[in-house]
Design an enzyme around this catalytic site. Structure first.
Site, PDB file in Angstrom:
ATOM      1  N   GLY A 182       0.961  -1.257  -0.077  1.00  0.00           N
ATOM      2  CA  GLY A 182       0.048   0.069  -0.053  1.00  0.00           C
ATOM      3  C   GLY A 182       0.810   1.329   0.155  1.00  0.00           C
ATOM      4  O   GLY A 182       1.525   1.415  -0.949  1.00  0.00           O
TER       5      GLY A 182
ATOM      6  N   LYS B 272       1.632 -10.796  -3.647  1.00  0.00           N
ATOM      7  CA  LYS B 272       2.478  -9.671  -3.253  1.00  0.00           C
ATOM      8  C   LYS B 272       3.943 -10.228  -2.826  1.00  0.00           C
ATOM      9  O   LYS B 272       5.110  -9.658  -3.365  1.00  0.00           O
ATOM     10  CB  LYS B 272       2.016  -8.814  -1.944  1.00  0.00           C
ATOM     11  CG  LYS B 272       1.108  -8.115  -2.326  1.00  0.00           C
ATOM     12  CD  LYS B 272       0.223  -7.424  -0.930  1.00  0.00           C
ATOM     13  CE  LYS B 272      -0.978  -6.754  -1.296  1.00  0.00           C
ATOM     14  NZ  LYS B 272      -1.867  -6.389  -0.076  1.00  0.00           N
TER      15      LYS B 272
HETATM   16  N1  HSE Z   1      -6.732  -5.881   0.485  1.00  0.00           N
HETATM   17  C1  HSE Z   1      -5.378  -5.485   0.336  1.00  0.00           C
HETATM   18  C2  HSE Z   1      -5.078  -5.539   1.904  1.00  0.00           C
HETATM   19  C3  HSE Z   1      -5.380  -4.131  -0.056  1.00  0.00           C
HETATM   20  O1  HSE Z   1      -5.906  -5.668   2.698  1.00  0.00           O
HETATM   21  O2  HSE Z   1      -3.891  -5.488   2.295  1.00  0.00           O
HETATM   22  C4  HSE Z   1      -3.927  -3.733  -0.439  1.00  0.00           C
HETATM   23  O3  HSE Z   1      -3.351  -4.489  -1.330  1.00  0.00           O
END
Ligand code: HSE
Length: 411
Positions: A140, A211
């Site tokens: 993020g 990720k």
């Molecule tokens: N759904 C993802 C999270 C959003 O909760 O980390 C960010 O990649």
């Protein structure tokens, strides 16, 4: 293309935002609110020229910018950067290919697309001398991909592990700290805009897996496809495990991990772990993400911040918009090479202690595992922590036993 004024001064970076959901709307908002600061860093004013979405937003202050036809963006030579916040593969992949082929840089938060097709899209970007950047796809608002590829470029990285999903960390934190039920905590994470459209990708670990793959791709330079990465989510984390683990002063976190093995293969996986009070990530709570990078020169470096949410993620997208202007034409290469199953290592060869809740008493656990740390008993058996051993050895010792929970311990 950038528009030049009559004295040849660069005046404007024209951006098109595709997908006006949580992140896309955050990008538009932040480009407006922090316009001057962003312009100082970019060296140009950054303006949103189009917003592409199939839905109507008649009451939006940006209503005049909406288009429904991607060709408008594709054929406008003034648009130099396209923000892809559509998500998923399908249309997002098609529009990304076309935008790159039309000579536009693309920046994105789309971890599914990057982890599945990043290799191909980076190749297209290279062929057209534009950028494909995706800082927002991992962590993020936490800067992590650029630091790995640029700031830690001289570090030979051995391992990266982290809490990479804000939704699941929010849920687990609430279960540990507030005794919240899984469903209540998930509902709150959805309300705050952290969860994916389909929250099962968060809960079942798929988001963390994607990720982890992107981190492995960047760190090790080989394509680690999600299909090769063993993935377990948090759906089975129970109140009983929370209680036992709490008695040890430890916590349960969903971890994505990638390690270069002695034979050069790369072992990656996603699973809940028990983190002891010594671990750097044990106090990473709520929507926060924490990522530890281990290299031969720097040792351990930890990155921490908000891993999900509208404006934190938009910050990372905008950093990439700015980065495109600084990268194009420099020859700096961000990418990795194609690879298949031959580069995939076995995580079960990694040693650690193990948290086990199994259908046996402490005496039997001690006979099988040797020295153990006893945590507690319930009607289904005993919970304990073993000494250090590989996953293979642990599975052998549990072969004929009904093990309810087996989590790796990270110290
Ligand atoms: N759904 C993802 C999270 C959003 O909760 O980390 C960010 O990649």
């Amino acid at each position: 293309m950038r528009c030049r004024g009559h004295k040849g001064m660069i005046q404007m970076i024209n951006v098109a935002v595709m997908g006006y959901g949580t992140v896309g709307s955050g990008v538009v908002e932040l480009l407006h609110v922090n316009h001057d600061r962003i312009a100082r860093s970019a060296g140009d004013s950054v303006r949103v020229k189009y917003i592409l979405d199939v839905r109507d937003f008649e009451d939006s202050p940006y209503a005049g910018l909406f288009v429904k036809d991607f060709a408008v963006i594709e054929n406008d030579p003034e648009v130099s950067v396209v923000v892809e916040t559509i998500g998923g593969v399908g249309v997002a992949q098609e529009f990304t290919r076309r935008a790159l082929a039309a000579g536009k840089s693309v920046v994105t938060s789309n971890k599914e697309l990057v982890s599945e097709h990043g290799c191909e899209l980076l190749k297209i970007a290279g062929e057209h001398n534009v950028c494909y950047l995706f800082e927002a796809s991992v962590g993020g608002g936490v800067p992590i991909l650029h630091p790995i590829s640029a700031c830690l470029a001289a570090d030979d990285i051995d391992e990266i592990y982290g809490i990479l999903n804000g939704t699941t960390n929010y849920i687990l934190t609430n279960m540990f700290k507030n005794g919240a039920t899984f469903d209540k905590a998930l509902g709150e994470a959805q309300e705050k805009g952290y969860a994916e459209r389909d929250p099962s990708a968060d809960i079942n670990g798929v988001d963390t897996c994607r990720k982890t793959c992107i981190l492995a791709d960047i760190a090790f330079g080989r394509n680690i496809a999600p299909k090769y990465v063993r993935t377990e989510g948090i759906a089975n984390v129970s109140a009983i495990d929370v209680e036992h683990v709490s008695t040890a002063g430890a916590s349960i976190k969903l971890i994505g991990r990638t390690v270069r093995m002695p034979d050069g293969t790369i072992a990656s996986y996603t699973a809940p772990h028990v983190l002891t009070s010594e671990n750097l990530l044990v106090n990473v709570e709520g929507v926060f993400n924490g990522i530890v990078v281990r290299g031969d020169a720097t040792g351990e470096t930890m990155f921490y911040g908000k891993g999900a949410g509208k404006l934190p993620t938009a910050t990372a997208v905008i950093a990439d918009i700015i980065e495109t202007g600084k990268t194009i034409g420099t020859g700096a290469f961000l990418g990795w090479s194609e690879a298949g199953e031959e580069v995939i290592g076995d995580p079960d060869l990694l040693e650690s202690r193990w948290y086990i809740r199994a259908n046996m008493d402490f005496d039997e656990a001690a006979v099988r595992f040797g020295q153990i740390t006893m945590l507690g008993c319930d009607e289904n058996g005993a919970a304990f922590i073993t000494g250090s051993m590989t996953g293979i050895r642990c599975a052998e010792l549990l072969e004929d036993i009904e093990a309810i929970t087996v989590y790796r311990v990270l110290e």
